[in-house]
Design an enzyme around this catalytic site. Sequence first.
Site, PDB file in Angstrom:
ATOM      1  N   SER A   1       0.623  -1.159   0.053  1.00 28.93           N
ATOM      2  CA  SER A   1      -0.051   0.171   0.029  1.00 28.93           C
ATOM      3  C   SER A   1       1.009   1.198   0.196  1.00 28.93           C
ATOM      4  O   SER A   1       0.290   2.255  -0.326  1.00 28.93           O
ATOM      5  CB  SER A   1      -0.694   0.128   1.246  1.00 28.93           C
ATOM      6  OG  SER A   1      -1.195  -1.356   1.763  1.00 28.93           O
TER       7      SER A   1
ATOM      8  N   HIS B   1      -2.004  -2.896  -6.908  1.00 32.45           N
ATOM      9  CA  HIS B   1      -2.495  -2.633  -5.523  1.00 32.45           C
ATOM     10  C   HIS B   1      -4.046  -2.572  -5.657  1.00 32.45           C
ATOM     11  O   HIS B   1      -4.871  -1.764  -5.889  1.00 32.45           O
ATOM     12  CB  HIS B   1      -2.166  -1.120  -5.161  1.00 32.45           C
ATOM     13  CG  HIS B   1      -2.649  -0.586  -3.794  1.00 32.45           C
ATOM     14  ND1 HIS B   1      -2.988   0.619  -3.516  1.00 32.45           N
ATOM     15  CD2 HIS B   1      -2.815  -1.261  -2.704  1.00 32.45           C
ATOM     16  CE1 HIS B   1      -3.341   0.749  -2.504  1.00 32.45           C
ATOM     17  NE2 HIS B   1      -3.049  -0.375  -1.851  1.00 32.45           N
TER      18      HIS B   1
ATOM     19  N   GLU C   1      -5.011  -0.334  -8.564  1.00 34.63           N
ATOM     20  CA  GLU C   1      -3.850   0.657  -9.013  1.00 34.63           C
ATOM     21  C   GLU C   1      -2.773  -0.329  -9.542  1.00 34.63           C
ATOM     22  O   GLU C   1      -2.364  -1.409  -8.928  1.00 34.63           O
ATOM     23  CB  GLU C   1      -3.340   1.456  -8.007  1.00 34.63           C
ATOM     24  CG  GLU C   1      -4.413   2.464  -7.624  1.00 34.63           C
ATOM     25  CD  GLU C   1      -3.575   3.524  -6.453  1.00 34.63           C
ATOM     26  OE1 GLU C   1      -3.151   4.467  -6.591  1.00 34.63           O
ATOM     27  OE2 GLU C   1      -3.328   3.086  -5.382  1.00 34.63           O
TER      28      GLU C   1
ATOM     29  N   ASN D   1      -3.889   6.484  -1.893  1.00 28.53           N
ATOM     30  CA  ASN D   1      -3.348   6.812  -0.575  1.00 28.53           C
ATOM     31  C   ASN D   1      -2.892   8.259  -0.531  1.00 28.53           C
ATOM     32  O   ASN D   1      -2.719   8.757   0.518  1.00 28.53           O
ATOM     33  CB  ASN D   1      -2.375   5.807  -0.213  1.00 28.53           C
ATOM     34  CG  ASN D   1      -3.124   4.660   0.424  1.00 28.53           C
ATOM     35  OD1 ASN D   1      -4.496   4.515   0.771  1.00 28.53           O
ATOM     36  ND2 ASN D   1      -2.668   3.564   0.364  1.00 28.53           N
TER      37      ASN D   1
HETATM   38  N1  NAD Z   1      -5.450  -5.138   4.566  1.00 32.70           N
HETATM   39  C1  NAD Z   1      -5.795  -4.046   3.787  1.00 32.70           C
HETATM   40  O1  NAD Z   1      -6.685  -3.500   3.890  1.00 32.70           O
HETATM   41  C2  NAD Z   1      -4.628  -3.804   2.614  1.00 32.70           C
HETATM   42  C3  NAD Z   1      -5.230  -3.149   1.407  1.00 32.70           C
HETATM   43  C4  NAD Z   1      -4.520  -3.004   0.405  1.00 32.70           C
HETATM   44  C5  NAD Z   1      -3.025  -3.266   0.461  1.00 32.70           C
HETATM   45  N2  NAD Z   1      -2.608  -3.981   1.519  1.00 32.70           N
HETATM   46  C6  NAD Z   1      -1.020  -4.787   1.535  1.00 32.70           C
HETATM   47  O2  NAD Z   1      -1.313  -6.104   1.389  1.00 32.70           O
HETATM   48  C7  NAD Z   1      -0.266  -6.611   2.037  1.00 32.70           C
HETATM   49  C8  NAD Z   1      -0.863  -7.967   2.996  1.00 32.70           C
HETATM   50  O3  NAD Z   1      -1.463  -7.337   3.783  1.00 32.70           O
HETATM   51  P1  NAD Z   1      -2.805  -8.232   4.687  1.00 32.70           P
HETATM   52  O4  NAD Z   1      -3.751  -7.154   5.438  1.00 32.70           O
HETATM   53  O5  NAD Z   1      -3.176  -9.376   3.851  1.00 32.70           O
HETATM   54  O6  NAD Z   1      -1.755  -8.586   5.775  1.00 32.70           O
HETATM   55  P2  NAD Z   1      -1.995  -9.965   6.805  1.00 32.70           P
HETATM   56  O7  NAD Z   1      -1.319  -9.732   8.072  1.00 32.70           O
HETATM   57  O8  NAD Z   1      -3.298 -10.221   6.865  1.00 32.70           O
HETATM   58  O9  NAD Z   1      -1.499 -11.190   5.947  1.00 32.70           O
HETATM   59  C9  NAD Z   1       0.087 -11.117   5.516  1.00 32.70           C
HETATM   60  C10 NAD Z   1       0.244 -12.846   5.430  1.00 32.70           C
HETATM   61  O10 NAD Z   1       1.432 -12.860   4.884  1.00 32.70           O
HETATM   62  C11 NAD Z   1       2.168 -14.128   5.175  1.00 32.70           C
HETATM   63  N3  NAD Z   1       3.736 -14.209   5.097  1.00 32.70           N
HETATM   64  C12 NAD Z   1       4.407 -13.356   5.925  1.00 32.70           C
HETATM   65  N4  NAD Z   1       5.904 -13.674   5.520  1.00 32.70           N
HETATM   66  C13 NAD Z   1       5.634 -14.410   4.384  1.00 32.70           C
HETATM   67  C14 NAD Z   1       6.550 -15.017   3.635  1.00 32.70           C
HETATM   68  N5  NAD Z   1       7.771 -14.858   3.788  1.00 32.70           N
HETATM   69  N6  NAD Z   1       6.257 -15.642   2.513  1.00 32.70           N
HETATM   70  C15 NAD Z   1       4.829 -15.917   2.394  1.00 32.70           C
HETATM   71  N7  NAD Z   1       3.835 -15.602   3.214  1.00 32.70           N
HETATM   72  C16 NAD Z   1       4.314 -14.859   4.176  1.00 32.70           C
HETATM   73  C17 NAD Z   1       1.753 -13.922   6.806  1.00 32.70           C
HETATM   74  O11 NAD Z   1       1.722 -15.588   7.311  1.00 32.70           O
HETATM   75  C18 NAD Z   1       0.232 -13.622   6.675  1.00 32.70           C
HETATM   76  O12 NAD Z   1      -0.596 -14.762   6.224  1.00 32.70           O
HETATM   77  C19 NAD Z   1       0.615  -5.668   2.710  1.00 32.70           C
HETATM   78  O13 NAD Z   1       1.520  -5.240   1.854  1.00 32.70           O
HETATM   79  C20 NAD Z   1      -0.577  -4.497   2.822  1.00 32.70           C
HETATM   80  O14 NAD Z   1       0.120  -3.252   2.825  1.00 32.70           O
HETATM   81  C21 NAD Z   1      -3.481  -4.347   2.689  1.00 32.70           C
END
Ligand code: NAD
Length: 477
Positions: free
Chosen positions: A193, A214, A226, A264
């Site tokens: 993000s 994104h 995006e 953002n």
């Molecule tokens: N949650 C949101 O609203 C949102 C929106 C847009 C983008 N994002 C982005 O998406 C990404 C993930 O966010 P999320 O909210 O799903 O996080 P989350 O914490 O729910 O999930 C992350 C997952 O990644 C796994 N993980 C960690 N290290 C790893 C590795 N080396 N290999 C494989 N898996 C691994 C973890 O076990 C976990 O299941 C981030 O970069 C976040 O900024 C999040």
Amino acid sequence: MFVGAQAGRNYPAPVSAIKAMQEGAKLGRDDAQKIEANTFIKLAQTSAARNLVGLFLSDQYIAKKSKHWEKQAELPVKRTAVLGAGIMGGGIAYQSASRGVPIKMKDINQKGIDQGLAEAAKLMTKRVESGKATAASMAEILNRIEPALTYDGFAEVDLVVEAVVENPAVKKVVLAEVESTVKPATILCSNTSTISIDALAENLARPENFCGMHFFNPVHAMPLVEIIRGKKTSDQAIARTVAYANALGKKPVVVNNCPGFLVNRVLFPYFAGFSMLLRDGADFQAVDKVMERWGWPMGPAYLLDVVGLDTAVHAQGVMAEGFPQRMVKTFKPAPDVLYEAGRLGQKNGLGFYNYEKDKKGKPVKVPTRDSYDLLASHVAPAKEFSDDEIIARMMIPLATELVRCLEEQIVASPAEADMALIYGLGFPPFRGGVFRWIDEQGLNRFIVSALPFADLSPLYQVTEDMQQRAKEGKTYY
Ligand SMILES: NC(=O)c1ccc[n+]([C@@H]2O[C@H](COP(=O)([O-])OP(=O)(O)OC[C@H]3O[C@@H](n4cnc5c(N)ncnc54)[C@H](O)[C@@H]3O)[C@@H](O)[C@H]2O)c1
């Protein structure tokens, strides 16, 4: 009444149509047609009609652009993978599978995988229950998600979306790792993000095959994706990533890399406007009400709770680093105060509001004194603000930052910028987008409305190009 409640106060057409039918039903054909024609003429002249027609044209424009990108893709995207089976990874896997594109979902632990699969199964079950899918199609779709704890079989994958934790060091390692297991033509994308796409590309052997992809949360419901072009990203990487977004039924908008990308980058100045209002004594519930009446699906306090106050505080830091001249904190903003007191927003049931579960398990916001008490020593005594002042103080930073994005060519056109905010943030469609909103009031008036706030923060200072355009009487559309 039912139709009026569904359409909302900003969309006059449905209720007017019913009224015309009710009146016409009592009359002969010719008189009924006159009523219909008069109603249509009145509605066609409203700003909502003008804006919605404009929005339709902008939607066609972004569809045409994404088709154009798709046509340039020299290789298809038939098999994909997502790294990280969290909130976003699970959502991306579900979306891909439900659109017929098989996807591997890799995590580092089984718990993550189980959560990702459970999320996909929950979404499918809802579709079966509402009659939109059958149990057989549900099984077929879920079978397209292949859980994985290793990179076995990644050599067959055409595109990988990285969606692991928002940590640049972890992401860099994971991206380099996956790059060494895939074929040379495979496209790598990051769902980050906030982290710079150029910074993430640093460790890659083939940075030309890498870009940002994104998604917005919840993935199945939010149309925008995006697609972020880094300095070294090739046209092929963009073309194939856009093709994949199209296959997922999403609305891709290609933007250039910068902190916060497009959505953002403009959302955080809006939140800054909100924090300044609270600092100066505004009541967050009053601000929420005004902005919801203005047309946003949720007010800023509610939105911050949904985003997560921890996420918002972290992302604000990234934005401040990227744009210190405008976004560095000069006081302790309300989201920081609440976050430091352990209030993370909807995710732990405590934010600006408290959250309780309804019968269906959905979180419902409930006002609480607790957040007011925590904020009390950080804000001025309660003060009433007019609706107009609240709207100006919220919208000017967002709109001005969006104009900057156009001027800096982060986004290619007002139409793409407007659609991105409508599809990614739920910007009120009847307003047609930020650029249409500026055009409608006139750039001159917009600039004059920003003047009283110029000393509040550089976020309220319009650009030279805006002033020049205003002098020349130019519009954005
Ligand atoms: N949650 C949101 O609203 C949102 C929106 C847009 C983008 N994002 C982005 O998406 C990404 C993930 O966010 P999320 O909210 O799903 O996080 P989350 O914490 O729910 O999930 C992350 C997952 O990644 C796994 N993980 C960690 N290290 C790893 C590795 N080396 N290999 C494989 N898996 C691994 C973890 O076990 C976990 O299941 C981030 O970069 C976040 O900024 C999040």
